[in-house]
Design a protein around this motif. Structure first.
Motif, PDB file in Angstrom:
ATOM      1  N   GLN A 105     -13.973  56.978 -62.222  1.00 35.53           N
ATOM      2  CA  GLN A 105     -13.219  56.601 -61.028  1.00 35.53           C
ATOM      3  C   GLN A 105     -14.021  55.728 -60.060  1.00 35.53           C
ATOM      4  OE1 GLN A 105      -9.881  57.161 -60.270  1.00 35.53           O
ATOM      5  NE2 GLN A 105      -9.971  57.601 -62.453  1.00 35.53           N
ATOM      6  N   LEU A 106     -15.277  55.482 -60.363  1.00 29.68           N
ATOM      7  CA  LEU A 106     -16.098  54.684 -59.443  1.00 29.68           C
ATOM      8  C   LEU A 106     -15.539  53.277 -59.249  1.00 29.68           C
ATOM      9  CD1 LEU A 106     -19.717  55.755 -60.449  1.00 29.68           C
ATOM     10  CD2 LEU A 106     -18.388  56.457 -58.446  1.00 29.68           C
ATOM     11  N   GLY A 107     -15.052  52.669 -60.310  1.00 23.17           N
ATOM     12  CA  GLY A 107     -14.469  51.329 -60.209  1.00 23.17           C
ATOM     13  C   GLY A 107     -13.255  51.295 -59.292  1.00 23.17           C
ATOM     14  N   PRO A 108     -12.244  52.145 -59.557  1.00 18.09           N
ATOM     15  CA  PRO A 108     -11.080  52.153 -58.663  1.00 18.09           C
ATOM     16  C   PRO A 108     -11.419  52.500 -57.217  1.00 18.09           C
ATOM     17  CG  PRO A 108     -10.540  53.252 -60.727  1.00 18.09           C
ATOM     18  CD  PRO A 108     -12.016  52.963 -60.755  1.00 18.09           C
ATOM     19  N   ILE A 109     -12.348  53.423 -57.007  1.00 23.82           N
ATOM     20  CA  ILE A 109     -12.733  53.780 -55.635  1.00 23.82           C
ATOM     21  C   ILE A 109     -13.360  52.572 -54.943  1.00 23.82           C
ATOM     22  CG2 ILE A 109     -14.325  55.175 -54.240  1.00 23.82           C
ATOM     23  CD1 ILE A 109     -13.950  57.392 -56.445  1.00 23.82           C
ATOM     24  N   SER A 110     -14.264  51.898 -55.621  1.00 25.88           N
ATOM     25  CA  SER A 110     -14.921  50.717 -55.041  1.00 25.88           C
ATOM     26  C   SER A 110     -13.911  49.604 -54.785  1.00 25.88           C
ATOM     27  CB  SER A 110     -16.033  50.223 -55.966  1.00 25.88           C
ATOM     28  OG  SER A 110     -17.052  51.181 -56.058  1.00 25.88           O
ATOM     29  N   HIS A 111     -12.935  49.456 -55.689  1.00 24.21           N
ATOM     30  CA  HIS A 111     -11.911  48.417 -55.524  1.00 24.21           C
ATOM     31  C   HIS A 111     -11.065  48.671 -54.277  1.00 24.21           C
ATOM     32  CE1 HIS A 111      -8.994  45.356 -56.473  1.00 24.21           C
ATOM     33  NE2 HIS A 111      -8.030  46.261 -56.492  1.00 24.21           N
ATOM     34  N   VAL A 112     -10.592  49.902 -54.112  1.00 28.06           N
ATOM     35  CA  VAL A 112      -9.772  50.225 -52.943  1.00 28.06           C
ATOM     36  C   VAL A 112     -10.596  50.085 -51.670  1.00 28.06           C
ATOM     37  CG1 VAL A 112      -8.486  52.055 -51.769  1.00 28.06           C
ATOM     38  CG2 VAL A 112      -8.160  51.698 -54.220  1.00 28.06           C
ATOM     39  N   ALA A 113     -11.832  50.571 -51.688  1.00 26.98           N
ATOM     40  CA  ALA A 113     -12.692  50.469 -50.498  1.00 26.98           C
ATOM     41  C   ALA A 113     -12.971  49.007 -50.155  1.00 26.98           C
ATOM     42  CB  ALA A 113     -14.003  51.221 -50.730  1.00 26.98           C
ATOM     43  N   GLY A 114     -13.238  48.193 -51.172  1.00 32.65           N
ATOM     44  CA  GLY A 114     -13.493  46.773 -50.941  1.00 32.65           C
ATOM     45  C   GLY A 114     -12.273  46.040 -50.420  1.00 32.65           C
ATOM     46  N   THR A 115     -11.110  46.348 -50.983  1.00 34.07           N
ATOM     47  CA  THR A 115      -9.864  45.729 -50.524  1.00 34.07           C
ATOM     48  C   THR A 115      -9.588  46.112 -49.078  1.00 34.07           C
ATOM     49  OG1 THR A 115      -8.980  45.760 -52.772  1.00 34.07           O
ATOM     50  CG2 THR A 115      -7.387  45.502 -50.985  1.00 34.07           C
ATOM     51  N   ALA A 116      -9.802  47.377 -48.732  1.00 41.94           N
ATOM     52  CA  ALA A 116      -9.566  47.829 -47.356  1.00 41.94           C
ATOM     53  C   ALA A 116     -10.522  47.143 -46.387  1.00 41.94           C
ATOM     54  CB  ALA A 116      -9.720  49.337 -47.263  1.00 41.94           C
ATOM     55  N   ALA A 117     -11.733  46.858 -46.836  1.00 44.34           N
ATOM     56  CA  ALA A 117     -12.708  46.201 -45.963  1.00 44.34           C
ATOM     57  C   ALA A 117     -12.351  44.744 -45.717  1.00 44.34           C
ATOM     58  CB  ALA A 117     -14.105  46.297 -46.576  1.00 44.34           C
ATOM     59  N   GLU A 118     -11.656  44.114 -46.684  1.00 48.79           N
ATOM     60  CA  GLU A 118     -11.386  42.678 -46.592  1.00 48.79           C
ATOM     61  C   GLU A 118     -10.010  42.330 -46.042  1.00 48.79           C
ATOM     62  OE1 GLU A 118     -11.980  41.409 -50.588  1.00 48.79           O
ATOM     63  OE2 GLU A 118     -14.126  41.853 -50.556  1.00 48.79           O
ATOM     64  N   ALA A 123       1.849  49.656 -46.705  1.00 53.91           N
ATOM     65  CA  ALA A 123       2.178  50.882 -47.443  1.00 53.91           C
ATOM     66  C   ALA A 123       2.266  50.640 -48.946  1.00 53.91           C
ATOM     67  CB  ALA A 123       3.481  51.466 -46.927  1.00 53.91           C
ATOM     68  N   THR A 124       2.508  49.391 -49.363  1.00 52.75           N
ATOM     69  CA  THR A 124       2.693  49.118 -50.789  1.00 52.75           C
ATOM     70  C   THR A 124       1.453  48.563 -51.483  1.00 52.75           C
ATOM     71  OG1 THR A 124       3.547  46.908 -50.265  1.00 52.75           O
ATOM     72  CG2 THR A 124       5.163  48.699 -50.488  1.00 52.75           C
ATOM     73  N   VAL A 125       0.469  48.097 -50.711  1.00 53.26           N
ATOM     74  CA  VAL A 125      -0.736  47.511 -51.314  1.00 53.26           C
ATOM     75  C   VAL A 125      -1.542  48.613 -52.006  1.00 53.26           C
ATOM     76  CG1 VAL A 125      -2.915  46.335 -50.829  1.00 53.26           C
ATOM     77  CG2 VAL A 125      -0.832  45.623 -49.656  1.00 53.26           C
ATOM     78  N   LEU A 126      -1.803  48.416 -53.286  1.00 51.19           N
ATOM     79  CA  LEU A 126      -2.583  49.350 -54.091  1.00 51.19           C
ATOM     80  C   LEU A 126      -2.030  50.778 -54.036  1.00 51.19           C
ATOM     81  CD1 LEU A 126      -6.181  48.142 -53.179  1.00 51.19           C
ATOM     82  CD2 LEU A 126      -4.908  47.617 -55.252  1.00 51.19           C
ATOM     83  N   ARG A 127      -0.720  50.906 -53.949  1.00 49.81           N
ATOM     84  CA  ARG A 127      -0.084  52.226 -53.790  1.00 49.81           C
ATOM     85  C   ARG A 127      -0.473  53.184 -54.916  1.00 49.81           C
ATOM     86  NH1 ARG A 127       2.074  55.387 -49.978  1.00 49.81           N
ATOM     87  NH2 ARG A 127       3.751  56.664 -50.743  1.00 49.81           N
ATOM     88  N   GLU A 128      -0.396  52.719 -56.165  1.00 51.74           N
ATOM     89  CA  GLU A 128      -0.724  53.592 -57.294  1.00 51.74           C
ATOM     90  C   GLU A 128      -2.183  54.016 -57.270  1.00 51.74           C
ATOM     91  OE1 GLU A 128       0.516  52.144 -61.099  1.00 51.74           O
ATOM     92  OE2 GLU A 128       2.530  51.689 -60.381  1.00 51.74           O
ATOM     93  N   ALA A 129      -3.075  53.103 -56.947  1.00 49.54           N
ATOM     94  CA  ALA A 129      -4.501  53.437 -56.878  1.00 49.54           C
ATOM     95  C   ALA A 129      -4.764  54.431 -55.756  1.00 49.54           C
ATOM     96  CB  ALA A 129      -5.327  52.166 -56.675  1.00 49.54           C
ATOM     97  N   ARG A 130      -4.078  54.262 -54.650  1.00 49.01           N
ATOM     98  CA  ARG A 130      -4.263  55.162 -53.511  1.00 49.01           C
ATOM     99  C   ARG A 130      -3.738  56.561 -53.831  1.00 49.01           C
ATOM    100  NH1 ARG A 130      -1.856  51.334 -48.927  1.00 49.01           N
ATOM    101  NH2 ARG A 130      -2.200  53.132 -47.574  1.00 49.01           N
ATOM    102  N   ILE A 131      -2.623  56.639 -54.542  1.00 52.77           N
ATOM    103  CA  ILE A 131      -2.104  57.944 -54.981  1.00 52.77           C
ATOM    104  C   ILE A 131      -3.081  58.569 -55.970  1.00 52.77           C
ATOM    105  CG2 ILE A 131      -0.266  59.075 -56.313  1.00 52.77           C
ATOM    106  CD1 ILE A 131       1.679  57.022 -55.040  1.00 52.77           C
ATOM    107  N   SER A 132      -3.613  57.748 -56.862  1.00 51.16           N
ATOM    108  CA  SER A 132      -4.575  58.232 -57.854  1.00 51.16           C
ATOM    109  C   SER A 132      -5.805  58.847 -57.188  1.00 51.16           C
ATOM    110  CB  SER A 132      -4.986  57.083 -58.777  1.00 51.16           C
ATOM    111  OG  SER A 132      -5.976  57.493 -59.671  1.00 51.16           O
ATOM    112  N   LEU A 133      -6.252  58.271 -56.093  1.00 51.01           N
ATOM    113  CA  LEU A 133      -7.410  58.820 -55.388  1.00 51.01           C
ATOM    114  C   LEU A 133      -7.129  60.236 -54.892  1.00 51.01           C
ATOM    115  CD1 LEU A 133      -8.639  55.741 -53.302  1.00 51.01           C
ATOM    116  CD2 LEU A 133      -9.564  56.617 -55.455  1.00 51.01           C
ATOM    117  N   VAL A 134      -5.930  60.449 -54.359  1.00 53.52           N
ATOM    118  CA  VAL A 134      -5.551  61.786 -53.882  1.00 53.52           C
ATOM    119  C   VAL A 134      -5.459  62.760 -55.052  1.00 53.52           C
ATOM    120  CG1 VAL A 134      -3.733  63.151 -52.764  1.00 53.52           C
ATOM    121  CG2 VAL A 134      -4.346  60.905 -51.837  1.00 53.52           C
ATOM    122  N   VAL A 135      -4.811  62.330 -56.129  1.00 49.72           N
ATOM    123  CA  VAL A 135      -4.629  63.197 -57.304  1.00 49.72           C
ATOM    124  C   VAL A 135      -5.977  63.560 -57.920  1.00 49.72           C
ATOM    125  CG1 VAL A 135      -3.693  63.283 -59.650  1.00 49.72           C
ATOM    126  CG2 VAL A 135      -2.287  62.400 -57.780  1.00 49.72           C
TER     127      VAL A 135
END
Length: 165
Positions: A105-118, A123-135
């Motif tokens: 999960q390190l890749g998806p976590i880094s991707h979401v964190a990087g996208t949020a920083a930039e 509500a729809t951006v990276l929705r599936e990845a964000r749900i995956s982080l919670v799950v």
């Protein structure tokens, strides 16, 4: 080789400390993931996701690896052994599983964190990845709590190898 009592206590202390730290860091990560997914305040949502990167890389991963390594050392250096009791073996397998999933999960976590920083996150951006982080964080928490219960209750039952010894 069985450890001397002072060495065993030190190893156990390091193992318990790293395991509790891992559990606490995962709880923190889960709270941030929920804030990121359900939050309405855009700066707070972005901050939650940006914070997930360093928390994962500098707290969760080192604590997971320390817990895995110290658990292995403790099991091999005490009378419990790694293969003698079902609860020890199951706990070890759960921790290996949780660590492997974390590393995947390190890749998806880094991707979401990087996208949020930039960029801003609707509500729809990276929705599936964000749900995956919670799950994944929720699942990781359940696995770690299961390992904790096994360590505290130490259910009876020896493996075939343990019965022979």
């Amino acid at each position: 080789m069985i450890m001397t009592p002072p060495v065993r206590k030190f190893a156990l202390t390091v193992h318990v400390t790293s395991s509790i730290g891992w559990l606490g860091a995962v709880i923190t990560f889960l709270v941030l993931a929920i804030i990121g997914l359900a939050g309405k305040d855009e700066p707070m949502v972005r901050a939650a996701y940006v914070a997930m990167g360093p928390i994962t890389w500098y707290a969760i991963v080192p604590l997971a690896l320390a817990s895995l390594l110290t658990g292995l050392i403790s099991s091999l250096g005490t009378v419990w052994g790694l293969f003698r009791h079902y609860w020890v073996l199951l706990k070890f397998l759960l921790i290996i599983f949780a660590t492997v999933v974390l590393l995947m999960q390190l890749g998806p976590i880094s991707h979401v964190a990087g996208t949020a920083a930039e960029t801003t996150l609707s509500a729809t951006v990276l929705r599936e990845a964000r749900i995956s982080l919670v799950v994944h964080a929720g699942g990781g928490l359940l696995v770690l709590l299961t390992a904790t219960v096994l360590a505290v209750y130490k259910p009876k039952g020896r493996t075939r190898y343990g019965r022979r010894k």
